[in-house]
Design an enzyme around this catalytic site. Structure first.
Site, PDB file in Angstrom:
ATOM      1  N   LYS A 105       5.032  57.933   9.309  1.00  0.00           N
ATOM      2  CA  LYS A 105       4.611  56.630   9.965  1.00  0.00           C
ATOM      3  C   LYS A 105       6.224  55.668   9.958  1.00  0.00           C
ATOM      4  CE  LYS A 105       0.026  56.615   8.048  1.00  0.00           C
ATOM      5  NZ  LYS A 105      -0.897  55.722   7.253  1.00  0.00           N
ATOM      6  N   ARG A 179      -3.029  67.477   3.535  1.00  0.00           N
ATOM      7  CA  ARG A 179      -3.602  66.489   3.050  1.00  0.00           C
ATOM      8  C   ARG A 179      -3.788  66.409   1.720  1.00  0.00           C
ATOM      9  NH1 ARG A 179      -6.262  63.386   6.660  1.00  0.00           N
ATOM     10  NH2 ARG A 179      -7.457  62.388   4.967  1.00  0.00           N
ATOM     11  N   HIS A 209       0.831  60.446   8.004  1.00  0.00           N
ATOM     12  CA  HIS A 209      -0.629  60.870   8.381  1.00  0.00           C
ATOM     13  C   HIS A 209      -0.671  62.325   8.560  1.00  0.00           C
ATOM     14  CE1 HIS A 209      -4.394  60.671  11.086  1.00  0.00           C
ATOM     15  NE2 HIS A 209      -3.685  61.334  11.914  1.00  0.00           N
TER      16      HIS A 209
END
Length: 386
Positions: A105, A179, A209
């Site tokens: 990000k 994740r 992300h």
């Protein structure tokens, strides 16, 4: 490694179907490469003749790390393209190996290298990499699963506020693994050792992300790295002006030092990375790019071969100070072509820290001030356009 695994490696071999261009007869030879993991030895079989072209031997630089479909391997200065592998090899080496989409990000560029180092230490291979500025439509589509959430406008504003870096990562069960490496959305509740716990600030500025499903992975990889009518859907950010070229060579990706070099550049006094992308070369591409060194540098052919042996990262670098000659400034940061000489004279230079030999010297940098823009154009204006 348990006893069963040691026994398996001792007797087993990994088998790849390869292609090699034979310049003597202007033809493509089909070959079989057998790799024996017990001692890292290689055997080459000529398919047409049905006999060994190269008997079992250890070859420096060939190991499991670079045995991936689509890679080139250098066997005594002959380049073999790995086209496919045997079913048992696929099951053993690539069982449940998949891709995921990751995105860094809008964080400080000084942290980009730390994130990349984290990724590689977790065992991911980087297959694609590109910096970009997201438009509103792509950002809204990316976070459509949050539609109706009151913080949605704030998230979109943040994600479109600065530069992001998109990545295709490969690993076993890549989606879930990435994740898990990210940690909880709120860094305050993320598990120790996760990326968001280490570098995240809050729920909005939580570093990176990761796509949640195979469908969204496919969609985001297409949106970020795909092409329409030969033009990248998401444009590269190269300015092609007042710049110099940096290539982070294939051996650096295998060694896991990409993040360290990115951090070295990002924290330098005068330089910053304005554009980056990941590319592959065949031998003709490499010879064309390095043509200026033909007949001048003894290692010319070896340099060309090195650049074909896997993915590499090409960058446009610019100077924070318009009075600084960016080509000369980056050359100083890189150090001498020979890393051993660099370790004696400039021990903190990039090549001194991460180079191995004059050929595997970590990075290429533009030599002549007038060639900076030309070399950057080669990647981001020619190679990047299909």
């Amino acid at each position: 490694m348990d006893e069963d695994r040691r026994t398996y490696d001792y007797f087993d071999k990994y088998t790849f179907l390869c292609e090699m261009y034979d310049s003597e007869v202007d033809d493509i030879k089909e070959l079989v490469l057998n790799f024996f993991p017990f001692d890292n030895s290689v055997q080459i079989i000529d398919v047409e003749k049905g006999k060994a072209m190269i008997r079992r031997v250890q070859i420096k630089g060939v190991d499991k790390r670079n045995l991936h479909i689509g890679n080139m391997v250098n066997i005594f200065s002959k380049l073999l393209l790995l086209k496919d592998c045997a079913p048992l090899t696929r099951k053993t080496l690539f069982n449940n190996v998949k891709s995921t989409f990751a995105m860094i990000k809008p964080i400080s560029p000084a942290l980009h290298g730390k994130v990349l180092t984290f990724i590689m230490k977790k065992g991911f291979r980087i297959l694609q990499m590109k910096n970009a500025k997201l438009g509103l439509d792509l950002a809204r589509n990316m976070y459509r699963h949050l539609s109706g959430v009151k913080e949605m406008p704030i998230i979109i504003d943040y994600i479109t506020s600065g530069e992001v870096i998109g990545l295709e990562l490969e690993a076993e069960d890549a989606i879930n693994k990435w994740r898990a490496c990210l940690g909880a959305t709120d860094p305050k509740y993320a598990a120790p050792g996760t990326l968001r716990k280490l570098l995240g600030e809050d729920m909005l500025r939580n570093v990176a992300h990761g796509s949640e499903t195979e469908e969204t992975v496919k969609e985001m990889l297409h949106n970020f790295f795909g092409y329409e009518n030969g033009i990248p859907i998401l444009p590269y950010r190269a300015t092609l002006k007042d710049c110099t070229c940096c290539i982070i060579k294939p051996h650096v990706l295998l060694d896991g030092n990409v993040g360290s070099i990115v951090e070295h550049i990002a924290t330098s006094k005068n330089l910053y990375i304005s554009a980056q992308g990941m590319f592959t070369f065949d031998i003709n591409d490499a010879r064309e790019f390095y043509e200026i060194y033909s007949g001048v540098v003894p290692e010319y052919e070896a340099m060309c071969i090195e650049l074909t042996e896997g993915r590499f990262i090409a960058m446009e670098l610019k100077s924070k100070d318009p009075n600084v000659n960016v080509v000369c400034e980056f050359r100083k940061l890189c150090g001498p072509r020979d890393p051993d000489l660099g370790r004696q004279l400039y021990p903190e230079s990039i090549r001194a820290l991460y180079g191995k030999t004059t050929v595997q010297n970590a990075v290429h940098c533009t030599d002549l001030p007038e060639d900076g823009e030309l070399e950057v154009e080669y990647f981001f204006k020619l190679i990047a356009l299909k």
